[in-house]
Design a protein around this motif. Sequence first.
Motif, PDB file in Angstrom:
ATOM      1  N   PRO A  76      49.200  44.838  53.404  1.00 50.35           N
ATOM      2  CA  PRO A  76      50.301  45.308  53.781  1.00 50.35           C
ATOM      3  C   PRO A  76      50.009  45.087  55.500  1.00 50.35           C
ATOM      4  O   PRO A  76      50.766  45.114  56.320  1.00 50.35           O
ATOM      5  N   LEU A  77      48.618  45.429  56.081  1.00 53.70           N
ATOM      6  CA  LEU A  77      48.555  45.764  57.264  1.00 53.70           C
ATOM      7  C   LEU A  77      48.342  44.417  58.023  1.00 53.70           C
ATOM      8  O   LEU A  77      48.616  44.654  59.252  1.00 53.70           O
ATOM      9  N   THR A  78      48.106  43.298  57.572  1.00 55.67           N
ATOM     10  CA  THR A  78      48.052  41.985  58.018  1.00 55.67           C
ATOM     11  C   THR A  78      49.177  41.302  57.644  1.00 55.67           C
ATOM     12  O   THR A  78      49.388  40.180  58.539  1.00 55.67           O
ATOM     13  N   GLY A  79      49.726  41.353  56.380  1.00 53.18           N
ATOM     14  CA  GLY A  79      50.816  40.741  55.837  1.00 53.18           C
ATOM     15  C   GLY A  79      50.348  39.506  55.101  1.00 53.18           C
ATOM     16  O   GLY A  79      51.179  38.776  54.688  1.00 53.18           O
ATOM     17  N   GLN A  80      49.332  39.294  54.995  1.00 59.12           N
ATOM     18  CA  GLN A  80      48.545  38.364  54.078  1.00 59.12           C
ATOM     19  C   GLN A  80      48.999  38.344  52.704  1.00 59.12           C
ATOM     20  O   GLN A  80      48.906  39.495  52.107  1.00 59.12           O
ATOM     21  N   GLN A  81      49.286  37.157  52.031  1.00 58.40           N
ATOM     22  CA  GLN A  81      49.876  37.442  50.687  1.00 58.40           C
ATOM     23  C   GLN A  81      49.230  36.314  50.136  1.00 58.40           C
ATOM     24  O   GLN A  81      49.222  35.102  50.463  1.00 58.40           O
ATOM     25  N   TYR A  82      48.985  36.418  48.725  1.00 53.86           N
ATOM     26  CA  TYR A  82      48.503  35.205  47.911  1.00 53.86           C
ATOM     27  C   TYR A  82      48.915  35.268  46.542  1.00 53.86           C
ATOM     28  O   TYR A  82      49.396  36.450  46.083  1.00 53.86           O
ATOM     29  N   VAL A  83      49.129  34.422  45.928  1.00 48.22           N
ATOM     30  CA  VAL A  83      49.681  34.173  44.386  1.00 48.22           C
ATOM     31  C   VAL A  83      48.647  33.323  43.700  1.00 48.22           C
ATOM     32  O   VAL A  83      48.088  32.442  44.021  1.00 48.22           O
ATOM     33  N   ASP A  84      48.670  33.674  42.280  1.00 49.31           N
ATOM     34  CA  ASP A  84      47.933  33.007  41.466  1.00 49.31           C
ATOM     35  C   ASP A  84      48.708  32.866  40.306  1.00 49.31           C
ATOM     36  O   ASP A  84      49.325  33.936  39.523  1.00 49.31           O
ATOM     37  N   ILE A  85      49.027  31.666  39.803  1.00 52.83           N
ATOM     38  CA  ILE A  85      50.186  31.374  38.676  1.00 52.83           C
ATOM     39  C   ILE A  85      49.175  30.970  37.539  1.00 52.83           C
ATOM     40  O   ILE A  85      48.500  29.892  37.385  1.00 52.83           O
ATOM     41  N   ARG A  86      49.840  31.763  36.239  1.00 54.31           N
ATOM     42  CA  ARG A  86      48.804  31.624  34.887  1.00 54.31           C
ATOM     43  C   ARG A  86      49.767  31.392  33.856  1.00 54.31           C
ATOM     44  O   ARG A  86      50.914  31.946  34.047  1.00 54.31           O
ATOM     45  N   LYS A  87      49.270  30.847  32.912  1.00 59.63           N
ATOM     46  CA  LYS A  87      50.328  30.628  31.689  1.00 59.63           C
ATOM     47  C   LYS A  87      50.157  31.881  31.095  1.00 59.63           C
ATOM     48  O   LYS A  87      51.029  31.961  30.053  1.00 59.63           O
ATOM     49  N   THR A  88      49.465  32.760  30.821  1.00 61.43           N
ATOM     50  CA  THR A  88      49.297  33.951  30.185  1.00 61.43           C
ATOM     51  C   THR A  88      49.084  35.097  31.061  1.00 61.43           C
ATOM     52  O   THR A  88      48.632  34.889  32.382  1.00 61.43           O
ATOM     53  N   ARG A  89      49.246  36.369  30.502  1.00 57.61           N
ATOM     54  CA  ARG A  89      49.042  37.622  31.481  1.00 57.61           C
ATOM     55  C   ARG A  89      47.815  38.420  30.546  1.00 57.61           C
ATOM     56  O   ARG A  89      48.311  39.585  30.186  1.00 57.61           O
ATOM     57  N   LYS A  90      47.049  37.899  30.100  1.00 62.26           N
ATOM     58  CA  LYS A  90      45.998  38.346  29.277  1.00 62.26           C
ATOM     59  C   LYS A  90      44.827  39.216  30.191  1.00 62.26           C
ATOM     60  O   LYS A  90      44.690  38.884  31.356  1.00 62.26           O
ATOM     61  N   ALA A  91      43.802  40.048  29.342  1.00 64.17           N
ATOM     62  CA  ALA A  91      42.875  40.546  30.144  1.00 64.17           C
ATOM     63  C   ALA A  91      42.242  39.588  30.873  1.00 64.17           C
ATOM     64  O   ALA A  91      41.646  39.842  32.068  1.00 64.17           O
ATOM     65  N   VAL A  92      41.679  38.507  30.329  1.00 61.64           N
ATOM     66  CA  VAL A  92      40.724  37.396  31.151  1.00 61.64           C
ATOM     67  C   VAL A  92      41.386  36.797  32.435  1.00 61.64           C
ATOM     68  O   VAL A  92      40.811  36.463  33.253  1.00 61.64           O
ATOM     69  N   ASP A  93      42.929  36.873  32.185  1.00 56.73           N
ATOM     70  CA  ASP A  93      43.642  36.473  33.380  1.00 56.73           C
ATOM     71  C   ASP A  93      43.478  37.277  34.552  1.00 56.73           C
ATOM     72  O   ASP A  93      43.190  36.977  35.901  1.00 56.73           O
ATOM     73  N   PHE A  94      43.593  38.688  34.276  1.00 56.56           N
ATOM     74  CA  PHE A  94      43.571  39.788  35.337  1.00 56.56           C
ATOM     75  C   PHE A  94      41.923  39.653  35.914  1.00 56.56           C
ATOM     76  O   PHE A  94      41.790  39.771  37.089  1.00 56.56           O
ATOM     77  N   ALA A  95      40.986  39.565  34.961  1.00 57.64           N
ATOM     78  CA  ALA A  95      39.612  39.608  35.436  1.00 57.64           C
ATOM     79  C   ALA A  95      39.402  38.329  36.366  1.00 57.64           C
ATOM     80  O   ALA A  95      38.699  38.434  37.397  1.00 57.64           O
ATOM     81  N   GLU A  96      39.954  37.233  35.848  1.00 59.14           N
ATOM     82  CA  GLU A  96      39.613  36.093  36.740  1.00 59.14           C
ATOM     83  C   GLU A  96      40.353  36.117  38.017  1.00 59.14           C
ATOM     84  O   GLU A  96      39.722  35.876  39.162  1.00 59.14           O
ATOM     85  N   VAL A  97      41.478  37.025  38.300  1.00 58.29           N
ATOM     86  CA  VAL A  97      42.245  37.171  39.535  1.00 58.29           C
ATOM     87  C   VAL A  97      41.356  38.165  40.482  1.00 58.29           C
ATOM     88  O   VAL A  97      41.271  37.958  41.592  1.00 58.29           O
ATOM     89  N   ILE A  98      40.700  39.195  39.687  1.00 63.23           N
ATOM     90  CA  ILE A  98      39.975  39.975  40.515  1.00 63.23           C
ATOM     91  C   ILE A  98      38.822  39.212  41.049  1.00 63.23           C
ATOM     92  O   ILE A  98      38.205  39.463  42.300  1.00 63.23           O
ATOM     93  N   ALA A  99      38.328  38.353  40.270  1.00 64.99           N
ATOM     94  CA  ALA A  99      37.061  37.328  40.826  1.00 64.99           C
ATOM     95  C   ALA A  99      37.386  36.755  41.963  1.00 64.99           C
ATOM     96  O   ALA A  99      36.423  36.772  42.951  1.00 64.99           O
ATOM     97  N   TRP A 100      38.665  36.118  41.833  1.00 62.09           N
ATOM     98  CA  TRP A 100      39.214  35.314  43.134  1.00 62.09           C
ATOM     99  C   TRP A 100      39.269  36.170  44.290  1.00 62.09           C
ATOM    100  O   TRP A 100      38.947  35.787  45.266  1.00 62.09           O
ATOM    101  N   LEU A 101      40.054  37.436  43.859  1.00 58.86           N
ATOM    102  CA  LEU A 101      40.035  38.299  45.209  1.00 58.86           C
ATOM    103  C   LEU A 101      38.709  38.776  45.897  1.00 58.86           C
ATOM    104  O   LEU A 101      38.596  38.689  47.101  1.00 58.86           O
ATOM    105  N   VAL A 102      37.661  38.997  45.158  1.00 64.93           N
ATOM    106  CA  VAL A 102      36.405  39.761  45.534  1.00 64.93           C
ATOM    107  C   VAL A 102      35.606  38.403  46.076  1.00 64.93           C
ATOM    108  O   VAL A 102      35.154  38.566  47.355  1.00 64.93           O
TER     109      VAL A 102
END
Length: 223
Positions: A76-102
């Motif tokens: 929010p404080l910089t306005g930077q926004q990112y998206v990751d589009i995936r075929k599913t919304r499973k636990a492993v998808d969330f985990a991979e998004v977190i790894a990408w974020l970190v």
Amino acid sequence: MLTGQDANFVAAMEDVLDVYVRPYNPHRPVICLDEKPFMLHDHYLEPLPMRPGSPAKLDYQYQRRGYCSIFSLIEPLTGQQYVDIRKTRKAVDFAEVIAWLVDDLYPNAERIVLVMDNLNTHVPGSLYKRFPPAEAKRLLDRLEIHYTPKHGSWLNIAEIGIQLFSQDCLNRRIGSIEEVREELTAWCAERNRLKKAIHWQFTTADARIKLRSLYPDITLVTD
């Protein structure tokens, strides 16, 4: 829908609101995460293009092409926004998004302050479903997690980001994940170039006045 006093709600709400008033710290960036399912629809018949004096014409029939899940991350404080589009919304998808974020988006941050809702996959255990224990723990140690309360999705600033790109990019038929990814990647690049921060106005002090009906009445407490 909230109909009365809810101590759990106000406790989680005040926690998130206190995060939002923190000053900008590049070493501990505040990131909001949310996800949106999106149905893929393709044209049954090719649209007739717009001509002088005549708008484009779409056939009412369409073809379903499945769905995808759009993960939205916004600082929010910089306005930077990112998206990751995936075929599913499973636990492993969330985990991979977190790894990408970190590891890819904020590799130099000491710790990432992460605000998100209580979706069933948005839990630390999801990382252990995808990565070896040491790797899952390493990623989690880089996070400071704050959950919005149940029925309090409006407290997640990532919802604002989703509303913005939904209005600009997803208000028409899109038939493939690749097209969704192309549209939203370009949209985020332009928004990030403009550096439009989101100025959150609602504070804990405001909540204690405007939402006072949700706070328990401790004058009723007896020994």
